[in-house]
Enzyme design. Structure first.
Site, PDB file in Angstrom:
ATOM      1  CB  CYS A   7      -1.349  -0.360   1.395  1.00 31.27           C
ATOM      2  SG  CYS A   7      -2.342   1.696   1.221  1.00 31.27           S
ATOM      3  CB  CYS A  45      -2.944   3.802  -5.269  1.00 31.82           C
ATOM      4  SG  CYS A  45      -4.116   3.289  -4.306  1.00 31.82           S
TER       5      CYS A  45
HETATM    6  N1  DGL Z   1      -4.509   0.374  -1.689  1.00 32.98           N
HETATM    7  C1  DGL Z   1      -3.419   2.232  -1.391  1.00 32.98           C
HETATM    8  C2  DGL Z   1      -2.875   2.040  -1.848  1.00 32.98           C
HETATM    9  O1  DGL Z   1      -1.486   1.509  -3.043  1.00 32.98           O
HETATM   10  C3  DGL Z   1      -4.687   2.704  -0.573  1.00 32.98           C
HETATM   11  C4  DGL Z   1      -6.557   3.131  -0.634  1.00 32.98           C
HETATM   12  C5  DGL Z   1      -6.597   3.356  -0.041  1.00 32.98           C
HETATM   13  O2  DGL Z   1      -6.970   2.782   0.909  1.00 32.98           O
HETATM   14  O3  DGL Z   1      -6.998   5.143   0.123  1.00 32.98           O
HETATM   15  O4  DGL Z   1      -2.736   3.713  -1.681  1.00 32.98           O
END
Ligand code: DGL
Length: 261
Positions: free
Chosen positions: A70, A182
């Site tokens: 993430c 993301c």
């Molecule tokens: N999957 C996440 C990232 O790579 C974040 C998504 C979220 O929870 O807003 O930033």
């Protein structure tokens, strides 16, 4: 011993998918903080609290390394996590560096997409200040893609108009590379491809992150300790419900279908 993967929700599955290809002989746990997703629109301090709770839980499951799959969680907490825990923690950041390096001799721009929190965090701002000497990097938050993927919404008729509207703010012919900063966004690589000129590079940090994990395990002398098993946890609760597990399997299948590496 197993490897812990962590994300706010389903996004980290795009990284786990790459890990299963490159490191098939490992066992994994996948922790989605389903009670608190999305992280992107929330205040940093609140997100940090959720991350530390999750990592504490993952460590109790006996893991040899943790991948913060993430970008948002990495940007707000990686330094603090590494100073609190001794276990190797692999993070991710939007792939601005490879994008800028590729662009070196071309007079074109780079579009970095990520969550609102990642885009406003110091970590990314510092990276851009360091690398973007020519001022060719633009930033675009795409929170809608997090919401769509959390709802398992991959219908083009619903997602394409959103993406099209967001991208229409830019003259895409001026861009060399779009960075998917993301992990949730990689589920939509096919739709980006559909909307963008065919010569635009679409890159994410997934394979780079898994290569990083591989190097770390090699250094620890603990490669190849499993069989590709995955145990899923949703905010601290083991997922045993068949319908939920099926939904996760469908996400892996989608990534296979759209040929995401
Ligand atoms: N999957 C996440 C990232 O790579 C974040 C998504 C979220 O929870 O807003 O930033």
């Amino acid at each position: 011993m197993q490897i812990g993967f962590f994300d706010s929700g389903v996004g980290g599955i795009t990284v786990l998918h790459a890990a299963l290809k490159l490191l098939p002989n490992e066992d994994y746990i996948y922790y989605a903080d389903t009670l608190n997703v999305p992280y992107g629109p929330k205040p940093k301090d609140e997100v940090k609290k959720h991350i530390f709770n999750a990592i504490e839980f993952i460590i109790q499951q006996q893991v040899k390394a943790i991948v913060i799959a993430c970008n948002t969680a990495t940007s707000v907490s990686i330094e603090d996590l590494r100073s609190k825990y001794t276990i190797p923690i692999i993070g991710m950041e939007p792939a601005v560096k490879p994008a800028v390096e590729k662009n070196k001799n071309v007079n074109k721009r780079i579009l970095v997409t990520a969550t609102t929190l990642t885009l406003k965090e110091e970590k990314l701002q510092n990276l851009i200040t360091k690398l973007d000497n020519e001022h060719i990097v633009d930033l675009l938050p795409l929170p809608g893609l997090v919401q769509f993927s959390e709802r398992f919404e991959f219908n083009e008729q619903i997602v394409l108009p959103y993406l099209q509207e967001q991208l229409s703010k830019y003259d895409v012919s001026k861009y060399e590379t779009i960075v998917l900063g993301c992990t949730h966004f990689s589920f939509y690589t096919d739709m980006f491809r559909k909307l963008l000129p065919s010569d635009i590079n679409i890159i994410d940090g997934n394979i780079g992150t898994v290569n990083n994990l591989k190097r770390t395990l090699k250094k620890m002398n603990s490669l190849n300790e499993g069989n590709g098993n995955i145990i899923f946890y949703n905010s601290g609760f083991k997922v045993e419900d068949k319908a939920k597990l099926d939904e996760y399997s469908k996400l892996f299948k989608r990534l296979d279908d759209i040929n995401v590496k």
